[in-house]
Design a protein around this motif. Structure first.
Motif, PDB file in Angstrom:
ATOM      1  N   GLY A  70       0.814  -1.209   0.000  1.00  0.00           N
ATOM      2  CA  GLY A  70       0.000   0.000   0.000  1.00  0.00           C
ATOM      3  C   GLY A  70       0.847   1.258   0.000  1.00  0.00           C
ATOM      4  N   GLN A  71       0.266   2.342   0.506  1.00  0.00           N
ATOM      5  CA  GLN A  71       0.915   3.644   0.482  1.00  0.00           C
ATOM      6  C   GLN A  71       2.006   3.763   1.553  1.00  0.00           C
ATOM      7  N   TYR A  87       4.759   1.438   6.321  1.00  0.00           N
ATOM      8  CA  TYR A  87       3.486   1.217   5.646  1.00  0.00           C
ATOM      9  C   TYR A  87       2.441   1.001   6.741  1.00  0.00           C
ATOM     10  N   ASN A  89      -0.841   1.029   6.915  1.00  0.00           N
ATOM     11  CA  ASN A  89      -2.011   0.176   6.694  1.00  0.00           C
ATOM     12  C   ASN A  89      -1.711  -1.295   6.928  1.00  0.00           C
TER      13      ASN A  89
END
Length: 259
Positions: A70-71, A87, A89
């Motif tokens: 993810g981001q 990260y 998330n």
């Protein structure tokens, strides 16, 4: 252990100086990126675009990506030999070497005790400073041996930003700017009067309030206004006495006259 064995300065107010610091323009570079990560003393530029970390110097650009996580939510290039990415998330941190090759992966979901981490930053040797949302504690975490070397007392504020060097960590919350040493001992506590993000170099701090910057010299309590041109301050960095400001179009470089 007796309190007399510890010496620390506890400050509950902020003092604003009346004499601003002049930021003298040096140069600017056109830049189209998402996030400015860092600039080192050799003018090597670290940035993120399209969730890819890039390291660019005069001769080449190298990149790192891990799209399955993810981001990228936070990052630190303070130690160019052990760059860290977080990260949020997935609750996973990645440590990269100076070639942006992965050397450590820390999955906080699999560790005991479990840590719900919101922020990380570079520490000394094989350590990270991390903030555990569940315990509301800042930890000095040895990512090689997967143990905490020190923990602070719980911090009952919302964390806005975190910056560190090898010996200290600055934790900006909605109410205070905290400074801790490597042993998790509180060094200072200064009231936050609207600051939202910080940058650090040589234990000197730059703080952003709305679209203005302030300078906090090490071992002082005065927030000194910095005179900058009328430009959008999207992101900012401090390296020695050089201030970098990114406004979504250009990276501008300024010399701070702090003496």
């Amino acid at each position: 252990m007796k309190n007399g064995f510890f010496t620390f300065l506890l400050l509950s107010f902020s003092i604003f100086s009346q004499e601003p610091i002049e930021a003298t323009f040096i140069d600017k570079t056109n830049l189209n990126i998402d996030t400015l990560v860092g600039v080192d003393n050799f003018n090597t530029l670290y940035y993120i675009k399209n969730n890819v970390l890039s390291k660019k110097d005069d001769s080449k650009t190298i990149t790192y990506n891990n799209f399955q996580l993810g981001q990228i939510s936070s990052f630190s290039a303070f130690n160019p030999l052990k760059i860290n990415l977080f990260y949020k998330n997935f609750n996973i941190a990645i440590i990269l070497d100076n070639r942006l090759a992965e050397i450590f992966k820390i999955d906080f979901n699999t560790l005991q005790p479990y840590r719900n981490v919101s922020h990380i930053s570079t520490g000394n040797d094989n350590t990270l400073w991390l903030f555990n949302q569940d315990t509301q504690q800042l930890e000095v975490f040895d990512f090689k041996n997967k143990i905490s070397l020190a923990k602070t007392l719980p911090i009952q504020n919302v964390v806005l930003d975190i910056k560190s060097n090898y010996n200290y960590c600055w934790l900006l919350t909605t109410q205070y700017l905290f400074t801790y040493n490597y042993f998790g001992t509180l060094i200072s506590k200064i009231k936050n009067d609207g600051f939202t993000s910080i940058a650090e170099s040589d234990e000197n701090i730059i703080l952003k309030k709305q679209n203005a910057l302030f300078y906090l010299k090490k071992n002082t309590t005065q927030f000194i206004p910095i005179i900058t041109p009328n430009l959008l301050i999207n992101q900012f960095l401090l390296a020695n006495e050089t201030l970098y400001i990114y406004n979504n179009e250009t990276l501008q470089k300024f010399q701070l006259k702090t003496n």
